[in-house]
Design a protein around this motif. Structure first.
Motif, PDB file in Angstrom:
ATOM      1  N   SER A   7       0.868  -1.173   0.000  1.00 55.02           N
ATOM      2  CA  SER A   7       0.000   0.000   0.000  1.00 55.02           C
ATOM      3  C   SER A   7       0.904   1.222   0.000  1.00 55.02           C
ATOM      4  CB  SER A   7      -0.940  -0.009   1.206  1.00 55.02           C
ATOM      5  OG  SER A   7      -0.191   0.039   2.393  1.00 55.02           O
ATOM      6  N   THR A   8       0.367   2.344  -0.416  1.00 59.24           N
ATOM      7  CA  THR A   8       1.165   3.561  -0.555  1.00 59.24           C
ATOM      8  C   THR A   8       0.703   4.607   0.435  1.00 59.24           C
ATOM      9  OG1 THR A   8       1.365   3.078  -2.907  1.00 59.24           O
ATOM     10  CG2 THR A   8       1.951   5.280  -2.223  1.00 59.24           C
ATOM     11  N   ILE A   9       1.671   5.290   1.039  1.00 58.70           N
ATOM     12  CA  ILE A   9       1.371   6.402   1.933  1.00 58.70           C
ATOM     13  C   ILE A   9       2.167   7.615   1.474  1.00 58.70           C
ATOM     14  CG2 ILE A   9       0.825   4.929   3.903  1.00 58.70           C
ATOM     15  CD1 ILE A   9       3.616   5.778   5.051  1.00 58.70           C
ATOM     16  N   ASN A  10       1.776   8.790   1.965  1.00 63.09           N
ATOM     17  CA  ASN A  10       2.467  10.024   1.641  1.00 63.09           C
ATOM     18  C   ASN A  10       3.044  10.595   2.927  1.00 63.09           C
ATOM     19  OD1 ASN A  10       2.991  12.854   1.161  1.00 63.09           O
ATOM     20  ND2 ASN A  10       1.832  12.619  -0.745  1.00 63.09           N
ATOM     21  N   ILE A  11       4.357  10.773   2.953  1.00 62.79           N
ATOM     22  CA  ILE A  11       5.026  11.378   4.105  1.00 62.79           C
ATOM     23  C   ILE A  11       5.828  12.560   3.578  1.00 62.79           C
ATOM     24  CG2 ILE A  11       6.734  11.087   5.951  1.00 62.79           C
ATOM     25  CD1 ILE A  11       6.038   8.126   6.016  1.00 62.79           C
ATOM     26  N   GLY A  12       5.461  13.752   3.985  1.00 66.39           N
ATOM     27  CA  GLY A  12       6.178  14.952   3.576  1.00 66.39           C
ATOM     28  C   GLY A  12       6.192  15.169   2.077  1.00 66.39           C
ATOM     29  N   GLY A  13       5.118  14.804   1.409  1.00 67.67           N
ATOM     30  CA  GLY A  13       5.020  15.000  -0.028  1.00 67.67           C
ATOM     31  C   GLY A  13       5.686  13.918  -0.850  1.00 67.67           C
ATOM     32  N   GLU A  14       6.255  12.923  -0.210  1.00 66.69           N
ATOM     33  CA  GLU A  14       6.917  11.822  -0.915  1.00 66.69           C
ATOM     34  C   GLU A  14       6.110  10.533  -0.736  1.00 66.69           C
ATOM     35  OE1 GLU A  14      10.914  10.286  -2.499  1.00 66.69           O
ATOM     36  OE2 GLU A  14      10.700  12.239  -1.574  1.00 66.69           O
ATOM     37  N   GLN A  15       5.949   9.783  -1.823  1.00 65.53           N
ATOM     38  CA  GLN A  15       5.209   8.518  -1.791  1.00 65.53           C
ATOM     39  C   GLN A  15       6.121   7.398  -1.300  1.00 65.53           C
ATOM     40  OE1 GLN A  15       2.065   9.299  -2.049  1.00 65.53           O
ATOM     41  NE2 GLN A  15       1.463   8.390  -3.987  1.00 65.53           N
ATOM     42  N   TYR A  16       5.608   6.591  -0.399  1.00 65.67           N
ATOM     43  CA  TYR A  16       6.331   5.426   0.110  1.00 65.67           C
ATOM     44  C   TYR A  16       5.423   4.208   0.019  1.00 65.67           C
ATOM     45  CZ  TYR A  16       9.682   8.727   2.080  1.00 65.67           C
ATOM     46  OH  TYR A  16      10.599   9.721   2.242  1.00 65.67           O
ATOM     47  N   GLU A  17       5.979   3.113  -0.477  1.00 67.78           N
ATOM     48  CA  GLU A  17       5.234   1.864  -0.511  1.00 67.78           C
ATOM     49  C   GLU A  17       5.469   1.119   0.787  1.00 67.78           C
ATOM     50  OE1 GLU A  17       4.412  -0.747  -4.205  1.00 67.78           O
ATOM     51  OE2 GLU A  17       6.367   0.182  -4.488  1.00 67.78           O
ATOM     52  N   LEU A  18       4.415   0.615   1.367  1.00 70.03           N
ATOM     53  CA  LEU A  18       4.507  -0.210   2.570  1.00 70.03           C
ATOM     54  C   LEU A  18       4.353  -1.659   2.138  1.00 70.03           C
ATOM     55  CD1 LEU A  18       2.180   1.775   5.002  1.00 70.03           C
ATOM     56  CD2 LEU A  18       4.639   2.079   4.596  1.00 70.03           C
ATOM     57  N   ILE A  19       5.347  -2.481   2.451  1.00 71.97           N
ATOM     58  CA  ILE A  19       5.326  -3.882   2.050  1.00 71.97           C
ATOM     59  C   ILE A  19       5.644  -4.736   3.266  1.00 71.97           C
ATOM     60  CG2 ILE A  19       6.320  -5.643   0.539  1.00 71.97           C
ATOM     61  CD1 ILE A  19       7.168  -3.368  -1.335  1.00 71.97           C
ATOM     62  N   LEU A  20       4.790  -5.689   3.546  1.00 77.37           N
ATOM     63  CA  LEU A  20       5.052  -6.620   4.643  1.00 77.37           C
ATOM     64  C   LEU A  20       5.835  -7.799   4.082  1.00 77.37           C
ATOM     65  CD1 LEU A  20       4.611  -7.347   7.624  1.00 77.37           C
ATOM     66  CD2 LEU A  20       2.637  -8.682   6.879  1.00 77.37           C
ATOM     67  N   THR A  21       7.149  -7.766   4.307  1.00 82.25           N
ATOM     68  CA  THR A  21       8.004  -8.869   3.890  1.00 82.25           C
ATOM     69  C   THR A  21       8.201  -9.812   5.075  1.00 82.25           C
ATOM     70  OG1 THR A  21      10.022  -7.730   4.574  1.00 82.25           O
ATOM     71  CG2 THR A  21       9.275  -7.368   2.287  1.00 82.25           C
ATOM     72  N   THR A  22       8.798 -10.950   4.824  1.00 81.53           N
ATOM     73  CA  THR A  22       9.134 -11.866   5.902  1.00 81.53           C
ATOM     74  C   THR A  22      10.124 -11.199   6.852  1.00 81.53           C
ATOM     75  OG1 THR A  22       8.741 -13.761   4.475  1.00 81.53           O
ATOM     76  CG2 THR A  22      10.097 -14.140   6.422  1.00 81.53           C
ATOM     77  N   LYS A  23      11.075 -10.443   6.299  1.00 83.34           N
ATOM     78  CA  LYS A  23      12.053  -9.739   7.136  1.00 83.34           C
ATOM     79  C   LYS A  23      11.361  -8.754   8.070  1.00 83.34           C
ATOM     80  CE  LYS A  23      16.540  -7.458   6.798  1.00 83.34           C
ATOM     81  NZ  LYS A  23      17.305  -8.518   7.431  1.00 83.34           N
ATOM     82  N   ALA A  24      10.394  -8.000   7.542  1.00 81.89           N
ATOM     83  CA  ALA A  24       9.652  -7.057   8.379  1.00 81.89           C
ATOM     84  C   ALA A  24       8.840  -7.795   9.437  1.00 81.89           C
ATOM     85  CB  ALA A  24       8.732  -6.202   7.513  1.00 81.89           C
ATOM     86  N   THR A  25       8.252  -8.911   9.062  1.00 84.15           N
ATOM     87  CA  THR A  25       7.456  -9.697  10.007  1.00 84.15           C
ATOM     88  C   THR A  25       8.316 -10.209  11.150  1.00 84.15           C
ATOM     89  OG1 THR A  25       5.955 -10.326   8.238  1.00 84.15           O
ATOM     90  CG2 THR A  25       5.893 -11.669  10.234  1.00 84.15           C
ATOM     91  N   LYS A  26       9.544 -10.660  10.828  1.00 85.05           N
ATOM     92  CA  LYS A  26      10.456 -11.113  11.877  1.00 85.05           C
ATOM     93  C   LYS A  26      10.801  -9.970  12.829  1.00 85.05           C
ATOM     94  CE  LYS A  26      13.987 -13.514  11.010  1.00 85.05           C
ATOM     95  NZ  LYS A  26      15.246 -13.938  10.397  1.00 85.05           N
TER      96      LYS A  26
END
Length: 122
Positions: A7-26
């Motif tokens: 999913s995409t969010i906007n922080i300070g005018g910049e787009q960032y994709e949020l991705i739940l990877t296995t690394k993030a889950t760990k």
């Protein structure tokens, strides 16, 4: 990137994709433990699945490299597997691990004399 799992969010005018990877889950499991993931050994379980996947996937690469010394492929690392997979994918890969292990150890056992016993009764 991988729109079906981000999913995409906007922080300070910049787009960032949020991705739940296995690394993030760990990392989440390490920080919050069972309070968030509802499994005390979730991080450890992910480590084991990632290790097994990496080990088994690298076998085909090692065989390729043995047979094609002029064009070797790079081995997967556990970190690559963590970054390129999601926990949902790991759940489906558990079945593939089980199947690979079963196929690798399966034997067609025929005892001596079994075929002659079957033909005598006919």
């Amino acid at each position: 990137m991988d729109n079906d799992r981000s999913s995409t969010i906007n922080i300070g005018g910049e787009q960032y994709e949020l991705i739940l990877t296995t690394k993030a889950t760990k990392a989440i499991a390490g920080r919050y433990g069972g309070r968030l993931m509802k499994a005390e050994n979730f991080e450890l379980a992910l480590d084991e699945i990632v290790w097994l996947l990496t080990l088994l996937a690298n076998q085909s690469i090692l065989i390729h490299n043995l047979r094609h010394k002029e064009s070797p492929k790079t081995l997967l690392t556990e970190e690559e597997v963590e970054l390129l997979t999601s926990p949902l994918e790991l759940a489906s890969y558990k079945n593939a691990i089980t199947e690979a292990m079963f196929r690798g150890t399966a034997r067609n056992v025929v005892s001596e004399g079994e075929s002659s016993k079957n033909t005598q009764g006919a």
